[in-house]
Write an enzyme that holds these catalytic residues in place. Structure first.
Site, PDB file in Angstrom:
ATOM      1  CE  LYS A  13      37.861  59.619  60.574  1.00 25.01           C
ATOM      2  NZ  LYS A  13      37.895  58.965  61.944  1.00 25.01           N
ATOM      3  NE  ARG A  88      32.025  57.139  57.972  1.00 22.96           N
ATOM      4  CZ  ARG A  88      32.319  58.706  59.237  1.00 22.96           C
ATOM      5  NH1 ARG A  88      32.800  58.734  58.429  1.00 22.96           N
ATOM      6  NH2 ARG A  88      32.182  58.287  60.238  1.00 22.96           N
ATOM      7  NE  ARG A 156      31.308  65.119  65.451  1.00 23.69           N
ATOM      8  CZ  ARG A 156      32.146  64.338  65.079  1.00 23.69           C
ATOM      9  NH1 ARG A 156      33.049  64.972  64.408  1.00 23.69           N
ATOM     10  NH2 ARG A 156      31.218  63.342  64.477  1.00 23.69           N
ATOM     11  NE  ARG A 167      30.182  59.103  66.219  1.00 18.91           N
ATOM     12  CZ  ARG A 167      31.047  60.310  66.454  1.00 18.91           C
ATOM     13  NH1 ARG A 167      30.586  60.347  67.615  1.00 18.91           N
ATOM     14  NH2 ARG A 167      32.385  60.196  65.948  1.00 18.91           N
TER      15      ARG A 167
HETATM   16  P1  AP5 Z   1      39.131  64.055  66.449  1.00 18.91           P
HETATM   17  O1  AP5 Z   1      40.663  64.617  64.867  1.00 18.91           O
HETATM   18  O2  AP5 Z   1      38.066  65.348  66.161  1.00 18.91           O
HETATM   19  O3  AP5 Z   1      38.691  62.698  65.571  1.00 18.91           O
HETATM   20  P2  AP5 Z   1      38.146  61.886  63.883  1.00 18.91           P
HETATM   21  O4  AP5 Z   1      39.257  61.235  63.362  1.00 18.91           O
HETATM   22  O5  AP5 Z   1      38.480  63.378  62.623  1.00 18.91           O
HETATM   23  O6  AP5 Z   1      36.753  61.714  65.053  1.00 18.91           O
HETATM   24  P3  AP5 Z   1      35.137  62.829  64.017  1.00 18.91           P
HETATM   25  O7  AP5 Z   1      34.304  61.827  65.337  1.00 18.91           O
HETATM   26  O8  AP5 Z   1      35.459  63.566  63.419  1.00 18.91           O
HETATM   27  O9  AP5 Z   1      35.248  60.239  63.196  1.00 18.91           O
HETATM   28  P4  AP5 Z   1      34.242  60.194  62.756  1.00 18.91           P
HETATM   29  O10 AP5 Z   1      34.622  59.373  61.635  1.00 18.91           O
HETATM   30  O11 AP5 Z   1      33.323  58.916  63.890  1.00 18.91           O
HETATM   31  O12 AP5 Z   1      32.999  61.320  62.638  1.00 18.91           O
HETATM   32  P5  AP5 Z   1      32.761  62.269  61.403  1.00 18.91           P
HETATM   33  O13 AP5 Z   1      32.720  63.271  61.664  1.00 18.91           O
HETATM   34  O14 AP5 Z   1      33.214  62.062  59.475  1.00 18.91           O
HETATM   35  O15 AP5 Z   1      39.908  63.805  67.636  1.00 18.91           O
HETATM   36  C1  AP5 Z   1      38.586  63.280  68.151  1.00 18.91           C
HETATM   37  C2  AP5 Z   1      39.421  64.055  69.417  1.00 18.91           C
HETATM   38  O16 AP5 Z   1      40.642  63.156  70.230  1.00 18.91           O
HETATM   39  C3  AP5 Z   1      40.122  65.887  69.401  1.00 18.91           C
HETATM   40  O17 AP5 Z   1      39.180  66.287  71.076  1.00 18.91           O
HETATM   41  C4  AP5 Z   1      41.631  65.730  69.631  1.00 18.91           C
HETATM   42  O18 AP5 Z   1      41.727  66.611  69.983  1.00 18.91           O
HETATM   43  C5  AP5 Z   1      41.594  64.325  69.899  1.00 18.91           C
HETATM   44  N1  AP5 Z   1      42.793  64.140  69.339  1.00 18.91           N
HETATM   45  C6  AP5 Z   1      43.030  63.874  68.581  1.00 18.91           C
HETATM   46  N2  AP5 Z   1      44.168  63.569  68.401  1.00 18.91           N
HETATM   47  C7  AP5 Z   1      44.838  62.953  69.424  1.00 18.91           C
HETATM   48  C8  AP5 Z   1      46.037  62.323  69.997  1.00 18.91           C
HETATM   49  N3  AP5 Z   1      47.092  61.938  69.497  1.00 18.91           N
HETATM   50  N4  AP5 Z   1      46.653  62.152  72.174  1.00 18.91           N
HETATM   51  C9  AP5 Z   1      45.270  62.519  72.406  1.00 18.91           C
HETATM   52  N5  AP5 Z   1      44.329  63.390  71.796  1.00 18.91           N
HETATM   53  C10 AP5 Z   1      44.143  63.077  70.663  1.00 18.91           C
HETATM   54  O19 AP5 Z   1      31.540  61.600  60.702  1.00 18.91           O
HETATM   55  C11 AP5 Z   1      30.611  61.863  61.398  1.00 18.91           C
HETATM   56  C12 AP5 Z   1      29.225  61.302  61.269  1.00 18.91           C
HETATM   57  O20 AP5 Z   1      28.383  61.867  59.570  1.00 18.91           O
HETATM   58  C13 AP5 Z   1      29.102  59.972  60.886  1.00 18.91           C
HETATM   59  O21 AP5 Z   1      28.583  58.927  62.144  1.00 18.91           O
HETATM   60  C14 AP5 Z   1      27.685  59.799  59.966  1.00 18.91           C
HETATM   61  O22 AP5 Z   1      26.756  59.293  60.440  1.00 18.91           O
HETATM   62  C15 AP5 Z   1      28.176  61.097  58.954  1.00 18.91           C
HETATM   63  N6  AP5 Z   1      29.128  60.504  57.942  1.00 18.91           N
HETATM   64  C16 AP5 Z   1      29.712  61.192  57.528  1.00 18.91           C
HETATM   65  N7  AP5 Z   1      31.007  60.328  56.387  1.00 18.91           N
HETATM   66  C17 AP5 Z   1      29.964  59.328  56.133  1.00 18.91           C
HETATM   67  C18 AP5 Z   1      30.349  57.909  55.286  1.00 18.91           C
HETATM   68  N8  AP5 Z   1      31.379  58.603  54.280  1.00 18.91           N
HETATM   69  N9  AP5 Z   1      29.330  56.859  54.428  1.00 18.91           N
HETATM   70  C19 AP5 Z   1      27.987  57.207  55.001  1.00 18.91           C
HETATM   71  N10 AP5 Z   1      27.866  58.446  56.682  1.00 18.91           N
HETATM   72  C20 AP5 Z   1      28.785  59.397  56.781  1.00 18.91           C
HETATM   73 MG    MG Z   2      36.372  64.249  62.435  1.00 18.29          MG
END
Ligand code: AP5
Ligand code: MG
Length: 219
Positions: A13, A88, A156, A167
């Site tokens: 994402k 989410r 992270r 997660r």
């Molecule tokens: P990346 O692009 O970083 O993936 P992502 O989908 O953004 O993954 P996140 O871990 O950021 O998602 P998340 O939803 O768990 O975390 P968030 O920060 O929102 O890609 C991942 C890796 O793969 C990278 O190294 C990239 O280079 C590689 N990659 C990407 N595309 C690729 C491809 N096509 N092929 C190969 N490699 C690839 O949330 C974190 C925490 O915040 C949550 O756990 C929760 O505690 C809290 N939180 C955030 N939002 C909310 C909400 N709305 N409600 C409640 N809690 C929340």
């Molecule tokens: Mg992300």
């Protein structure tokens, strides 16, 4: 253009959000990045969410809904925005609808759980900008250094294998119901209902990007 990116942790994402936001000239609203900035700043919000985030659980809905509603009022969201990591849960999605915040597109990036652990163990991020790299799949020009600023990249705290598994289970329980929710809304085909698209996120970064531009081109 108002877009939601749905997808499991590590689905890509954040990576694709950067491309899409540049393409459409809209801001990326990453709730994860906003919360991590609050933790970094040691603000009251940051202190409240730090342990929750490190455990891989979700932050309470009311907090998240307030945060996003406030952010959407900012002037840079007038032309649209991309939501990355919100909603989410069903209550979060319902809150957007109740606030009259209509959407153009909801896009699910689909990646199998087996691929996710490998992706997240190699992820490195630039905390200030939210730019995302991968040691093998999307490397920085100089290992460990952000391409744009020359600042160090970090890993992270929630990217350890056990936390990633938690997660993923939280995602399957609490976030996947949103797929049916948005499919139902899309099926209504009213002026206010978003289109729903599902993309194969296991392709390369460039292929996923091309697929996204392709589906959004029809809007
Ligand atoms: P990346 O692009 O970083 O993936 P992502 O989908 O953004 O993954 P996140 O871990 O950021 O998602 P998340 O939803 O768990 O975390 P968030 O920060 O929102 O890609 C991942 C890796 O793969 C990278 O190294 C990239 O280079 C590689 N990659 C990407 N595309 C690729 C491809 N096509 N092929 C190969 N490699 C690839 O949330 C974190 C925490 O915040 C949550 O756990 C929760 O505690 C809290 N939180 C955030 N939002 C909310 C909400 N709305 N409600 C409640 N809690 C929340
Ligand atoms: Mg992300």
């Amino acid at each position: 253009m108002r877009i939601i990116l749905l997808g499991s942790p590590g689905a890509g994402k954040g990576t694709q959000a950067k491309f899409l936001c540049e393409h459409y000239g809209i801001p990326q609203i990453s709730t994860g990045d906003m919360l991590r900035a609050a933790v970094q700043a040691n603000s009251p919000l940051g202190q409240h969410v730090q342990a929750i985030m490190a455990s891989g659980a979700l932050v309470p809905d009311e907090l998240m809904i307030d945060l996003v509603k406030q952010r959407i009022l900012d002037a840079d969201c007038q032309k649209g925005f991309l939501l990355d990591g919100f909603p989410r849960t069903l209550p979060q999605a319902q809150a957007l609808k109740d606030a009259g915040i209509d959407l153009d597109a909801v896009i699910e990036i689909q990646v199998a759980d087996e691929v996710i652990i490998q992706r997240l163990s190699g992820r490195r991020v630039h905390p200030a900008s939210g730019r995302v790299y991968h040691q093998d799949f999307h490397p920085a020009k100089i290992s460990g250094i952000d391409d744009e600023t020359g600042e160090p990249l970090i890993q992270r705290v929630d990217d350890q294998a056990d936390t990633v598994r938690h997660r993923l289970s939280v995602y399957h329980q609490q976030t996947t119901p949103l797929i049916a929710y948005y499919l139902d809304l899309a099926a209504l085909q009213t002026e206010k209902s978003p289109q729903f698209f599902s993309i194969d996120g296991s392709q390369t970064v460039d292929q996923v990007r091309a697929a996204l531009i392709d589906v959004l081109g029809v809007l």
